[in-house]
Design a protein around this motif. Structure first.
Motif, PDB file in Angstrom:
ATOM      1  N   UNK A 161       0.885  -0.609  -0.296  1.00 25.36           N
ATOM      2  CA  UNK A 161      -0.191   0.003   0.109  1.00 25.36           C
ATOM      3  C   UNK A 161       1.007   1.213   0.031  1.00 25.36           C
ATOM      4  N   UNK A 203       2.031   4.760   1.496  1.00 24.17           N
ATOM      5  CA  UNK A 203       1.649   5.733   2.444  1.00 24.17           C
ATOM      6  C   UNK A 203       0.822   7.331   1.383  1.00 24.17           C
ATOM      7  N   UNK A 248      -1.891   4.933   7.253  1.00 22.71           N
ATOM      8  CA  UNK A 248      -0.430   4.577   7.404  1.00 22.71           C
ATOM      9  C   UNK A 248      -0.869   3.286   8.817  1.00 22.71           C
ATOM     10  N   UNK A 270       7.482   0.987   4.686  1.00 24.67           N
ATOM     11  CA  UNK A 270       6.452   1.775   4.233  1.00 24.67           C
ATOM     12  C   UNK A 270       6.589   3.449   3.968  1.00 24.67           C
ATOM     13  N   UNK A 271       7.867   3.620   3.814  1.00 25.48           N
ATOM     14  CA  UNK A 271       8.770   4.963   3.320  1.00 25.48           C
ATOM     15  C   UNK A 271       8.260   5.569   4.209  1.00 25.48           C
ATOM     16  N   UNK A 272       7.532   5.612   5.440  1.00 26.46           N
ATOM     17  CA  UNK A 272       7.510   6.882   6.115  1.00 26.46           C
ATOM     18  C   UNK A 272       8.631   7.020   6.944  1.00 26.46           C
TER      19      UNK A 272
END
Lengths: 384, 384
Positions: free
Chosen positions: A21, A23, B33, B56-58
């Motif tokens: 998914x 972000x 998120x 998640x690239x957070x």
DNA sequence: CGACCTTGGTTAAGCCGCTTTACTAACAAA
DNA sequence: TTTGTTAGTAAAGCGGCTTAACCAAGGTCG
């Protein structure tokens, strides 16, 4: 525990069992709501800020802010106060400046001639062009498409939002043509290539898919529908619950080479009895050649019935609301269509076929061009 | 103009031509998120905060914050440092507390007996129960389901996240049973009713749909797939690009009453030659009764071929990656399955059938229970 | 006719959620 | 022991929406 509700996150299958998914950031919120406003203005026409707020369930404050940005960008304009309302301060209507921007659309579905147009944001053609392909294929054809598109861009009288192209073949979401035998295109990143050369957003998708999109947005088709595009061959575009279906290998809608006759005619694909051997403009013309009207109708009805038999499982599996036929009306819109509808109804249960319509597409020869425009609208402005 | 990119807003068709999108707020960002983090922990197992951030690239900051909330809620726990890493500070693993919460799942697909289970978040059965239905229908049956569910709730040894129910019939997204003739349910808001009475989130969906969901999440099935559930009748669940297909009237997957034989056997639905007259547990048993193995295989292969012929257009239209068969393995997993696969391959073009598999579902008798659990996981935690 | 009500739109303050930047913590390698 | 690398936290800031409060501009009614 707290019964926290998660979002229905957009998912995509990645290889085996891995789901990714993307972000989401605060600015995506903005982009979404912005698209929602444009979408509303596009479909409902000029609206007051207060009405936009009610329609979107955002607050007037947010809508005002959003609208002021859209006005600054030139996408939206104030249109004067709404006369004759009830009590209270009269509302200022705002509307999309649908003629202040243009879209260039190209239809490559025909083998021999490419068609193109400059369209307003509402899909009205401002300028149309055609160009003989003269058996060009491969890179030569790419160059020709580029040149043709440049001509259209020059003909545009307003800033161009982007270029949309509908082409035969298997095409992935990024506009890479994985396979288009007649064009001798294999694994060709057409969208990226042209976008680079033209310095504009370019979007490419399968012609039948794009046609379905066009009918959905401009033709008022339902969100669960299948469009059968009959031309030199047969293709289909499928939408399910308002979204285009791509499929595992981006080959969704390839209905032309489903076997429909156990000992049918040989097909160009090397097998026998493909739907395309019966249902295509050339095949249908051959089938009715020299026949009187009555006999022709019998022949067309037979093909229609075969189509209906083939579609019945699809309609049942997806519980589609509509099936659209696009192509030469003299062949499709009559005995063929009626027989197809009858066969689908006859061969599916009532819960599936009540309310179902098998009808002609409304956009005629412009389906692919309109659809290509929607491709651009959807990608650049979030409208569909 | 600025080439602002809109979002691919989630759309739904509303009547004729009106599209509605829901507004998005900052807190939806969070929910999304958060679901993404849970999803990752669910499928990939214990992970460090830093790895979660990369996946998640957070940022690590956001992940840390999110994780601390999840820990406070009891959904996640620290599991000690990851030994034997390379240079740098060793990472602290965090994982979902999959056994600290439970899900109650109920399978109503059988006419005569309802089955249920208490499951961990990973779908392991902690407790199983069965109950004879004794021909109860209508409101009486609702009461019985309630009582049965209460029993399971009492048997739960951990807090219950929610109740998931797979039932035959046409069921809308809110868990309202629009039509389930054998249960004498019409327009029954089953989910809302039970949720009210049990004071817990209750989710209801069609049994075949739910089975497809189960195979997707626990069985590792692809995101574009169709599951054929063979029992007293035949149903199907369809997933396209990772999302369940509902259809216009919530009747997607109703494949049992597609006509497959022009002069076939009479069907309970009043018509003739429905798929269900050939493909259902009782019909198959009748077909092979008294035959030796070889003759039985011929009979089963004939049915398999018919199934393949029926599915070929569906597979082509959607470019599915897999077709799963669920039901009695002694009947399905052999000549029938092979014939179905052969027919699909034979009757579709290579671009559509390369990579396609027709295989048995992996979860056997627990498909519906597992799927019902996924219904709850997806709705309450955003996991699927 | 003026006070009041209703509706449209803006301004100001605040909350939520993410990012960047800067820090501390804990280990391996040199 | 010093240096470098990676994990995790703290503080400040920005984007985006909401609520509360306000002004504007028309009707309604005493």
């Amino acid at each position: 525990m707290s019964a926290t509700t998660g979002t229905g996150a957009t998912r995509r299958a990645l290889g085996f069992g891995l789901r990714a998914t993307a972000k989401v950031l605060p600015e995506h919120t903005r982009a979404h709501n912005r698209a929602m406003v444009l979408q509303h203005l596009f479909h409902a026409g000029p609206t007051s800020r207060a009405d936009l707020a009610r329609a979107t369930s955002l607050t007037r404050v947010t809508i005002s802010d959003l609208v002021s940005v859209l006005i600054a960008e030139g996408l939206v304009e104030e249109l004067g106060v709404q006369r004759g309302g009830g009590v209270g301060k009269p509302a200022m209507l705002v509307g999309m400046r649908t003629h202040a921007f243009q879209i260039v659309a190209v239809d490559l579905s025909d083998d021999t001639v490419m068609r193109g147009a400059v369209l307003t944001l509402t899909g009205e053609a401002v300028e149309r062009r055609c160009l003989e392909v003269d058996d060009r294929t491969g890179d030569e054809l790419v160059d020709l498409v580029e040149e043709f598109t440049r001509g259209l861009l020059d003909a545009a009288t307003q800033p161009v939002v982007g270029v949309g192209i509908g082409s035969p073949g298997v095409i992935d979401v990024d506009g890479r043509v994985l396979e288009a035998p007649n064009r001798r295109w294999t694994d060709l990143p057409l969208a990226a290539l042209l976008s680079e050369r033209l310095d504009l957003p370019v979007h490419v998708a399968n012609d039948a898919d794009v046609a379905a999109l066009g009918e959905y947005t401009f033709g008022g088709a339902e969100g669960s529908m299948l469009l059968v595009a009959v031309g030199q061959g047969v293709g289909a575009g499928v939408m399910v619950d308002g979204a285009r279906v791509h499929g595992v290998r981006h080959a969704a809608g390839e209905l032309g080479h489903v076997t429909v006759a156990d000992d049918g005619l040989p097909c160009a694909c090397g097998r026998r009895g493909c739907l395309e051997t019966l249902l295509s403009a050339p095949a249908l013309r051959r089938a009715v050649a020299g026949l009187d009207t009555e006999a022709a109708d019998v022949a067309l009805a037979a093909v229609g019935r075969t189509l209906g038999v083939t579609l019945a499982p699809v309609v049942s599996a997806l519980n589609l609301g509509e099936v659209l036929l696009s192509g030469p009306a003299d062949l499709l819109d009559g005995a063929l269509r009626e027989a197809a509808e009858a066969a689908v109804v006859e061969r599916t249960m009532p819960a599936v076929h009540t309310g179902l319509r098998v009808r002609m597409a409304t956009l005629d020869e412009d389906v692919v061009l309109s659809g290509a425009a929607v491709l651009v609208l959807a990608a650049q402005l979030g409208i569909s």
